[in-house]
Design a protein around this motif. Structure first.
Motif, PDB file in Angstrom:
ATOM      1  N   GLN A   1      27.604  46.214   1.521  1.00  0.00           N
ATOM      2  CA  GLN A   1      26.241  45.362   1.549  1.00  0.00           C
ATOM      3  C   GLN A   1      26.321  44.121   1.895  1.00  0.00           C
ATOM      4  O   GLN A   1      26.863  43.342   0.929  1.00  0.00           O
ATOM      5  CB  GLN A   1      25.263  45.700   0.726  1.00  0.00           C
ATOM      6  N   PRO A   2      25.644  43.362   2.906  1.00  0.00           N
ATOM      7  CA  PRO A   2      25.862  41.843   3.129  1.00  0.00           C
ATOM      8  C   PRO A   2      24.893  41.575   2.129  1.00  0.00           C
ATOM      9  O   PRO A   2      23.919  42.460   1.696  1.00  0.00           O
ATOM     10  CB  PRO A   2      25.485  41.622   4.570  1.00  0.00           C
ATOM     11  N   ALA A   3      24.983  40.107   1.754  1.00  0.00           N
ATOM     12  CA  ALA A   3      24.253  39.727   0.620  1.00  0.00           C
ATOM     13  C   ALA A   3      22.575  39.814   0.985  1.00  0.00           C
ATOM     14  O   ALA A   3      22.006  40.009   0.036  1.00  0.00           O
ATOM     15  CB  ALA A   3      24.559  38.122   0.131  1.00  0.00           C
TER      16      ALA A   3
ATOM     17  N   CYS B   1       9.760  37.063   2.974  1.00  0.00           N
ATOM     18  CA  CYS B   1       9.527  36.568   1.598  1.00  0.00           C
ATOM     19  C   CYS B   1      11.033  35.553   1.302  1.00  0.00           C
ATOM     20  O   CYS B   1      11.001  34.957   0.394  1.00  0.00           O
ATOM     21  CB  CYS B   1       9.816  37.640   0.447  1.00  0.00           C
ATOM     22  N   GLN B   2      11.938  35.614   2.146  1.00  0.00           N
ATOM     23  CA  GLN B   2      12.878  34.745   2.372  1.00  0.00           C
ATOM     24  C   GLN B   2      13.883  34.867   1.167  1.00  0.00           C
ATOM     25  O   GLN B   2      15.179  34.119   1.235  1.00  0.00           O
ATOM     26  CB  GLN B   2      12.330  33.067   2.084  1.00  0.00           C
ATOM     27  N   ALA B   3      14.098  36.162   0.601  1.00  0.00           N
ATOM     28  CA  ALA B   3      15.203  36.368  -0.302  1.00  0.00           C
ATOM     29  C   ALA B   3      16.348  36.565   0.355  1.00  0.00           C
ATOM     30  O   ALA B   3      17.301  35.921  -0.250  1.00  0.00           O
ATOM     31  CB  ALA B   3      14.582  37.775  -1.014  1.00  0.00           C
ATOM     32  N   CYS B   4      16.350  36.928   1.587  1.00  0.00           N
ATOM     33  CA  CYS B   4      17.505  37.315   2.316  1.00  0.00           C
ATOM     34  C   CYS B   4      18.172  35.683   2.679  1.00  0.00           C
ATOM     35  O   CYS B   4      19.440  35.549   2.623  1.00  0.00           O
ATOM     36  CB  CYS B   4      17.528  38.077   3.643  1.00  0.00           C
ATOM     37  N   VAL B   5      17.434  34.831   2.777  1.00  0.00           N
ATOM     38  CA  VAL B   5      17.759  33.522   3.240  1.00  0.00           C
ATOM     39  C   VAL B   5      18.719  32.784   2.136  1.00  0.00           C
ATOM     40  O   VAL B   5      19.791  32.407   2.442  1.00  0.00           O
ATOM     41  CB  VAL B   5      16.673  32.587   3.688  1.00  0.00           C
ATOM     42  N   VAL B   6      18.233  32.962   1.184  1.00  0.00           N
ATOM     43  CA  VAL B   6      18.844  32.223  -0.127  1.00  0.00           C
ATOM     44  C   VAL B   6      20.032  33.196  -0.569  1.00  0.00           C
ATOM     45  O   VAL B   6      20.906  32.323  -1.037  1.00  0.00           O
ATOM     46  CB  VAL B   6      17.676  31.939  -1.439  1.00  0.00           C
ATOM     47  N   ALA B   7      19.706  34.352  -0.407  1.00  0.00           N
ATOM     48  CA  ALA B   7      20.981  35.189  -0.836  1.00  0.00           C
ATOM     49  C   ALA B   7      22.143  34.824   0.069  1.00  0.00           C
ATOM     50  O   ALA B   7      23.409  34.867  -0.584  1.00  0.00           O
ATOM     51  CB  ALA B   7      20.766  36.677  -0.700  1.00  0.00           C
ATOM     52  N   CYS B   8      21.923  34.706   1.219  1.00  0.00           N
ATOM     53  CA  CYS B   8      22.833  34.402   2.167  1.00  0.00           C
ATOM     54  C   CYS B   8      23.447  32.919   1.805  1.00  0.00           C
ATOM     55  O   CYS B   8      24.886  32.954   1.907  1.00  0.00           O
ATOM     56  CB  CYS B   8      22.442  34.321   3.574  1.00  0.00           C
ATOM     57  N   GLN B   9      22.757  32.031   1.628  1.00  0.00           N
ATOM     58  CA  GLN B   9      23.446  30.677   1.277  1.00  0.00           C
ATOM     59  C   GLN B   9      24.203  30.892   0.022  1.00  0.00           C
ATOM     60  O   GLN B   9      25.053  30.016  -0.135  1.00  0.00           O
ATOM     61  CB  GLN B   9      22.247  29.732   1.127  1.00  0.00           C
ATOM     62  N   ALA B  10      23.874  31.695  -1.063  1.00  0.00           N
ATOM     63  CA  ALA B  10      24.641  31.577  -2.206  1.00  0.00           C
ATOM     64  C   ALA B  10      25.793  32.317  -1.908  1.00  0.00           C
ATOM     65  O   ALA B  10      26.865  31.968  -2.808  1.00  0.00           O
ATOM     66  CB  ALA B  10      23.615  32.474  -3.277  1.00  0.00           C
ATOM     67  N   GLU B  11      25.771  33.221  -1.129  1.00  0.00           N
ATOM     68  CA  GLU B  11      27.230  33.943  -1.048  1.00  0.00           C
ATOM     69  C   GLU B  11      28.018  33.477  -0.077  1.00  0.00           C
ATOM     70  O   GLU B  11      29.250  33.438  -0.307  1.00  0.00           O
ATOM     71  CB  GLU B  11      27.054  35.316  -0.326  1.00  0.00           C
TER      72      GLU B  11
ATOM     73  N   ARG C   1      33.101  40.668   2.002  1.00  0.00           N
ATOM     74  CA  ARG C   1      32.751  42.047   1.319  1.00  0.00           C
ATOM     75  C   ARG C   1      33.449  43.321   2.149  1.00  0.00           C
ATOM     76  O   ARG C   1      33.881  44.170   1.313  1.00  0.00           O
ATOM     77  CB  ARG C   1      31.307  42.167   1.023  1.00  0.00           C
ATOM     78  N   ILE C   2      33.411  43.109   3.422  1.00  0.00           N
ATOM     79  CA  ILE C   2      33.895  44.391   4.272  1.00  0.00           C
ATOM     80  C   ILE C   2      35.261  44.503   3.792  1.00  0.00           C
ATOM     81  O   ILE C   2      35.912  45.497   3.809  1.00  0.00           O
ATOM     82  CB  ILE C   2      33.634  43.978   5.620  1.00  0.00           C
ATOM     83  N   ASN C   3      36.098  43.208   3.929  1.00  0.00           N
ATOM     84  CA  ASN C   3      37.516  43.085   3.525  1.00  0.00           C
ATOM     85  C   ASN C   3      37.880  43.625   2.398  1.00  0.00           C
ATOM     86  O   ASN C   3      38.829  44.614   2.111  1.00  0.00           O
ATOM     87  CB  ASN C   3      38.039  41.703   3.879  1.00  0.00           C
TER      88      ASN C   3
ATOM     89  N   ILE D   1      33.021  21.755  13.273  1.00  0.00           N
ATOM     90  CA  ILE D   1      33.483  23.251  13.587  1.00  0.00           C
ATOM     91  C   ILE D   1      31.895  23.921  13.474  1.00  0.00           C
ATOM     92  O   ILE D   1      30.967  23.483  12.827  1.00  0.00           O
ATOM     93  CB  ILE D   1      34.324  23.920  12.736  1.00  0.00           C
ATOM     94  N   ILE D   2      32.258  25.006  14.077  1.00  0.00           N
ATOM     95  CA  ILE D   2      30.985  26.235  14.025  1.00  0.00           C
ATOM     96  C   ILE D   2      30.950  27.071  13.140  1.00  0.00           C
ATOM     97  O   ILE D   2      32.015  27.534  12.632  1.00  0.00           O
ATOM     98  CB  ILE D   2      30.921  26.709  15.636  1.00  0.00           C
ATOM     99  N   GLU D   3      29.838  27.247  12.531  1.00  0.00           N
ATOM    100  CA  GLU D   3      29.943  28.462  11.387  1.00  0.00           C
ATOM    101  C   GLU D   3      28.758  29.389  11.839  1.00  0.00           C
ATOM    102  O   GLU D   3      27.581  28.954  12.599  1.00  0.00           O
ATOM    103  CB  GLU D   3      29.689  27.768   9.927  1.00  0.00           C
ATOM    104  N   LYS D   4      28.587  30.576  11.311  1.00  0.00           N
ATOM    105  CA  LYS D   4      27.449  31.549  11.553  1.00  0.00           C
ATOM    106  C   LYS D   4      27.784  32.793  10.621  1.00  0.00           C
ATOM    107  O   LYS D   4      28.689  32.880   9.662  1.00  0.00           O
ATOM    108  CB  LYS D   4      27.780  32.017  13.170  1.00  0.00           C
ATOM    109  N   CYS D   5      26.817  33.680  10.898  1.00  0.00           N
ATOM    110  CA  CYS D   5      26.853  34.948   9.929  1.00  0.00           C
ATOM    111  C   CYS D   5      28.130  35.714  10.353  1.00  0.00           C
ATOM    112  O   CYS D   5      28.461  35.774  11.327  1.00  0.00           O
ATOM    113  CB  CYS D   5      25.533  35.507  10.456  1.00  0.00           C
ATOM    114  N   THR D   6      28.686  36.199   9.161  1.00  0.00           N
ATOM    115  CA  THR D   6      29.637  36.993   9.290  1.00  0.00           C
ATOM    116  C   THR D   6      29.664  38.541   8.966  1.00  0.00           C
ATOM    117  O   THR D   6      30.404  39.515   8.968  1.00  0.00           O
ATOM    118  CB  THR D   6      30.845  36.502   8.344  1.00  0.00           C
ATOM    119  N   PHE D   7      28.288  38.798   8.760  1.00  0.00           N
ATOM    120  CA  PHE D   7      27.745  39.981   7.927  1.00  0.00           C
ATOM    121  C   PHE D   7      28.733  40.355   6.531  1.00  0.00           C
ATOM    122  O   PHE D   7      29.169  41.278   6.151  1.00  0.00           O
ATOM    123  CB  PHE D   7      28.480  41.110   9.029  1.00  0.00           C
ATOM    124  N   CYS D   8      29.102  39.120   6.046  1.00  0.00           N
ATOM    125  CA  CYS D   8      29.767  39.017   4.703  1.00  0.00           C
ATOM    126  C   CYS D   8      30.960  39.725   4.820  1.00  0.00           C
ATOM    127  O   CYS D   8      31.552  40.618   4.358  1.00  0.00           O
ATOM    128  CB  CYS D   8      28.771  39.586   3.678  1.00  0.00           C
TER     129      CYS D   8
END
Lengths: 274, 739
Positions: free
Chosen positions: A206-208, A48-58, A185-187, A175-182
């Motif tokens: 919880q990651p976004a 459903c792509q909810a995770c995709v937009v949640a990640c972009q927003a976070e 939020r962990i910190n 530079i390179i970027e990638k998923c950080t598991f948010c």
């Protein structure tokens, strides 16, 4: 790869061998501490792509305008890959959320000449933006294609910049970027737990992507904590669990549970007859 | 800071560090309008986050959210874990709320039309001048029609009562309306409120075209249940999806079944016949119901071998569906999408509803469950005005009996109504049209006066979810940030006008906040209301359990009423079926201004930012077109262009086209992009319900000879040919590296 690129890779490799100062996976066995990871249940995932937009927003991910998509340079730290099986009227779509697998033996980490990418003590494959010099060796080395290079500076026309998350660095060109598991939020959870003199509670972080997922297909936790839900889930569903491109030996921190197809045998039989 | 400004700043910083510091510290004017650094909002400390619960009241999703704010700016939207509809989860569109809040093309000041209607020529006004113009024109109006999107609660009550006080009516426009499903529920279950789908406890779901995992009614609520349906209990639920075009729900089904457009009802009766003939459900469940609507003889006329060829589903397949559905109970059957958007859509829905009566799961866990009636003090969700009704009003206006004024809010009928209805012309007959919204739309482009409304995150309101989660639920909406523009909410504008022009008919509240608070006090009585009010705001609303009336045990229908579907053409000149569909991100087009949503891949094609047509490989070969070829799709009522996407799931002879693009208004990310498929639809209606039969148009395809690379996320083996040229252009010839 061109010969000059080969040489550069060889030099970079030599430098990292000689000058290693940062703890790596080999030095900090994640089996003894926290290993953040995720279980992705493809039987729950609807694409459903909810995770995709949640990640972009976070995570302040740059806008993927049409031209970026056409160039194959759209940045989506988590993306839904869709695979087709069969043809009409028996065509089936299969959805797989793909994000950084936070590998225990990450091919991206060993090729970085400046230690911009390394393995931290909690099993995260970390990207340090202000170390990155943009060789893109890591992106070439990643079998999951989850590392994204910034060919342009990101732009958010005013006042859209107001939505940017102050906890997350905006990445610049080169530079390179990638998923950080948010990781922010962990910190934050570490700080909160530390102030209260306790460990991070199961489910506290919880990651976004996992937070938004309507069907709870994405579940995040410490995989080394046998009492965590994902660890129990992966064990209980051992017959459905696998990791992506397992044969590369990357030891991913993302475990997939395959989709159940009650008609698989029937269709396999049909294919066999065909 | 724009790209140019940023480069200038960097050049300046290299040459003159002191000067650069001054430039770097100067807050842009717009920035200080968002939130003053000097006067921080109440409770706010620099860098400290605050969370506010509120509701996505402008969309029909029914989700409650918590918004993370820092320094008076909204940063992130999360699902409200306490709210019983979405239970902490969110869909794509709700996530994107912050982007519409800070959209650079948002309406910021009132605008008065200068040119012809629809010519997009406006002049900016100050708010007092805009309100003066509004008051002047409305004082002259003897009849006012208020056209809104699907709204509920206090906002709906104000719209309805305002329209009545001003001698008019409240018209609710929903692009792909839920009218037919509502009528199906009334005739099939005797229920006034939409039922709760107990997906989590179902063992089987038989869906005739309802894309409930993507856009149908309350997808987040359904998504939460779906996760449990699959892996939450001992028996994994089975999903069977029947439709002419594979939807996202169809892509997730265990069995996806193609059926010819409009023949879903025949298939449902055929399944019913198998259930009866093979004894798959106890006769006590179904004998009386079937007898009342025609009896077994009528049902036997739909035996699989009699209908298989007509509906395009093999006999064995029909039998398999019947056994799988009836053999894995509890479960339920629903209908939506193209099944209800055929001219016989209501019959298709009622035929599907017959299956629920037969398997005996109505009112049982895992089946369809009744929702409680609303309390008398709560304004029910306004039911959409049917397409036939709205088109009829348009004809009346065209024939010379228009109302004196129209107020349009969050509704875009000029975009969504087929051009054949001439709705834009009809609106043009109304002497004074006021548009209220956050961003320009086709309908606002036809207004005489456009007033910028506050964003849902900047205003007060409440919301009654429909369908409800088996509870009385009222979601509360509160401002989570200070408005960044000088906008006013729709409710406040109406209340101001009302008090100014009809003071003797005006309600006792001056503002929306007062109205919402009074409504909440009425609904949630008892104790110290101030304490309760704070608690309600904190929770995002209030909810409590309530009993619900039982479903009726019979259908208000007869099998003989099931008609053959009618189409816009006999199939000779226009041989292909055109099936429009809503995408998971763009919906029916109201979200296309949002770049996150434009860039969100369609789950089936993975396409973004454009209009494409899903085409079966054999159909493409017959038309001599391939992926990326631009084709002109012609109907008897219009034509539009789309890029070809060859889909292995597309049925031969069926064209799937996404709704949402083809706007002339709405900012940089929406305008002049793709095509509007809705404009070319035939103005056919669903018999007995009046909805637009949007799946009843036939079309033909003509290649244009043009090719445009499709902006998809999926990569095909030959895709590299598409991108090589672009890779060369990373460094352009002007020395401006990477832009």
């Amino acid at each position: 790869m061109s010969s000059s690129a080969n040489e550069a890779a060889a030099r970079a490799s030599a430098v990292s061998e000689m000058g290693r100062t940062i703890p790596t996976d080999a030095e900090v066995p994640h089996s003894e501490g926290v290993r953040w990871g995720m279980v992705v249940d493809l039987d729950r995932c609807t694409g459903c792509q909810a995770c995709v937009v949640a990640c972009q927003a976070e995570n302040n991910i740059a806008l993927n305008e049409e031209q970026r998509v056409l160039e194959r340079r759209a940045k989506t730290w988590i993306r839904i890959e869709r695979y087709w099986e069969g043809e009409f009227p028996n065509a089936k779509a299969r959805f797989i959320p793909v994000l950084c697998q936070h590998c225990g033996n990450a091919p991206c980490e060993t090729v970085c000449p400046v230690w911009a990418t390394y393995h931290n003590r909690e099993g995260l494959n970390v990207q340090v933006y202000n170390r990155c010099i943009g060789t893109r060796f890591c992106a070439n080395g990643c079998p999951y294609s989850v590392r994204y290079f910034n060919f342009w500076n990101p732009e958010w026309p005013e006042p859209m910049n107001n939505q940017l998350n102050p906890d997350v660095t905006v990445r610049t060109k080169g530079i390179i970027e990638k998923c950080t598991f948010c990781v922010q939020r962990i910190n934050r959870a570490h700080v909160t737990a530390g102030t209260e003199g306790r460990e991070i509670r199961p489910g506290e972080v919880q990651p976004a992507c996992a937070q938004s997922c309507p069907t709870s297909a994405l579940v995040f936790a410490d995989l080394n904590n046998s009492e965590s839900y994902p660890a129990q889930l992966a064990e209980a569903e051992a017959d459905r669990s696998y990791t992506l491109l397992e044969h590369f030996g990357t030891d991913p921190g993302v475990i997939y549970l395959k989709k159940v197809d009650p008609h698989a045998e029937i269709h396999e039989d049909e294919h066999a007859h065909a | 800071m724009s790209g140019i400004a940023r480069r200038r700043f960097l050049i300046g910083s290299a040459a003159l560090a002191g000067g650069a510091t001054v430039v770097g510290c100067a807050a842009p004017e717009r920035e200080s309008q968002v939130q003053s650094f000097v006067l921080q909002p109440e409770l706010s400390l620099p860098g400290q986050e605050l969370w506010f619960a509120t509701t996505c009241a402008h969309s029909a999703c029914g989700n409650s959210v918590v918004v993370r704010t820092i320094d008076g700016r909204a940063k992130k939207v999360e699902g409200n874990p306490a709210f019983p509809v979405n239970q902490g989860k969110l869909n794509v569109r709700s996530q994107a709320g912050v982007q519409s809040l800070y959209h650079p093309d948002r309406l910021t000041v009132p605008k008065r039309r200068r040119g012809l209607r629809g010519a997009n020529e406006f002049e900016d006004l100050e708010w007092p001048a805009g309100l003066d113009l509004l008051t002047e024109k409305m004082s002259e109006a003897r009849s006012v029609v208020v056209i809104t999107g699907p709204i509920s609660g206090t906002r709906a009550r104000i719209a309805r009562d305002f329209a009545t006080a001003f001698g008019g009516e409240h018209v609710v426009y929903e692009t792909l309306e839920s009218t037919v499903w509502r009528k199906t529920v009334q005739d099939g279950l005797g229920a006034r409120r939409l039922p709760y789908l107990d997906i989590a406890n179902a063992h089987s779901i038989l869906s005739f075209g309802a894309d409930f995992l993507s856009t149908w009614l309350s997808p987040t609520q359904y998504g939460v249940g779906y996760g449990e349906f699959r892996q939450g209990h001992g028996e994994r639920g089975r999903l069977i999806q029947v439709e002419p075009r594979m939807s996202l729900t169809g892509a997730n089904a265990d069995s996806w079944v193609y059926v010819h457009p409009g023949q879903e009802g025949v298939l449902a009766l055929s399944i019913a016949q198998v259930i009866a003939a093979e004894g798959l459900a106890p006769p006590d469940n179904w004998f009386n119901v079937v007898s009342e609507i025609g009896g077994l003889d009528a049902l036997n006329a739909y035996a699989p071998d009699r209908v298989s060829e007509r509906i395009g589903v093999p006999v064995e397949r029909i039998q398999e569906i019947a056994r799988e559905f009836a053999g894995h109970q509890p479960g339920f059957a629903i209908a939506g999408g193209p099944a209800l958007a055929s001219t016989n859509g209501l019959d298709n829905g009622l035929a599907a509803m017959l299956l629920n009566h037969m398997v005996g799961s109505l009112g049982q866990p895992g089946g369809l469950l009744p929702n409680p009636e609303l309390r008398s003090t709560v304004t029910p969700p306004t039911e959409p005005t049917s397409f036939a009704d709205l088109a009829g009003r348009g004809n009346t206006w065209l024939e010379g009996e228009p109302p004196d004024a129209a107020i349009v809010f969050e509704a875009d009928p000029v975009y969504g109504m087929p051009e054949a209805t001439r709705f834009a012309d009809a609106l043009g007959k109304i002497p004074f049209v006021v548009g209220i919204g956050t961003i320009m739309s086709e309908t606002l482009g036809h207004a005489d006066l456009v007033l910028p409304s506050t964003h849902p995150f900047e205003e007060w309101g409440d919301y009654v979810p429909d369908p409800a989660p088996r509870q009385h639920v009222v979601g509360l909406q509160q401002p989570v940030v200070t408005p960044s523009i000088s906008g006013r909410s729709f409710g406040d504008i109406l209340l101001t006008l009302w008090h100014d022009l009809r003071p003797n008919l005006a309600p006792p509240w001056d503002t929306m906040r007062d109205a919402v608070r009074a409504s909440a006090a009425d609904v949630f009585r008892g104790g110290d209301f101030q304490e309760r009010w704070v608690e309600l705001l904190k929770n995002g609303g209030g909810w409590n359990d309530a009993g619900a009336p039982e479903f009726r045990s019979s259908l208000n229908w007869h099998i003989n009423l099931l008609a053959e579907p009618a189409f816009s053409d006999n199939g000779i000149e226009y041989p292909l079926h055109l099936i429009p569909f809503e995408g998971v991100a763009l919906g029916a087009g109201d979200e296309t201004a949002n770049p996150w949503l434009q860039a969100t891949p369609d789950p089936i094609s993975t396409a973004t930012w454009t209009t494409w047509v899903e085409m079966n490989p054999a159909t493409a070969v017959a038309l001599n077109v391939s992926r990326g070829d631009v084709v002109r799709i012609e109907t008897a009522h219009g034509e539009f262009e789309a890029g070809v996407y060859i889909s292995p799931a597309a049925a031969p002879g069926v064209l799937g086209v996404p709704i949402g693009q083809g706007h002339m208004f709405g900012g940089r990310w929406r305008e002049d992009r793709g095509s509007n498929v809705l404009a070319s639809l035939a103005p056919l209606t669903v018999a007995g319900a009046g909805g637009l039969a949007w799946a009843a148009t036939r079309a033909r395809v003509r290649p244009t000879g043009d090719y445009r690379q499709l902006p998809t996320i999926e990569v095909l083996p030959n895709a590299r040919n598409d991108v090589e040229e672009v890779i060369v252009q990373v460094t352009n010839g002007n020395g401006d590296h990477h832009k």
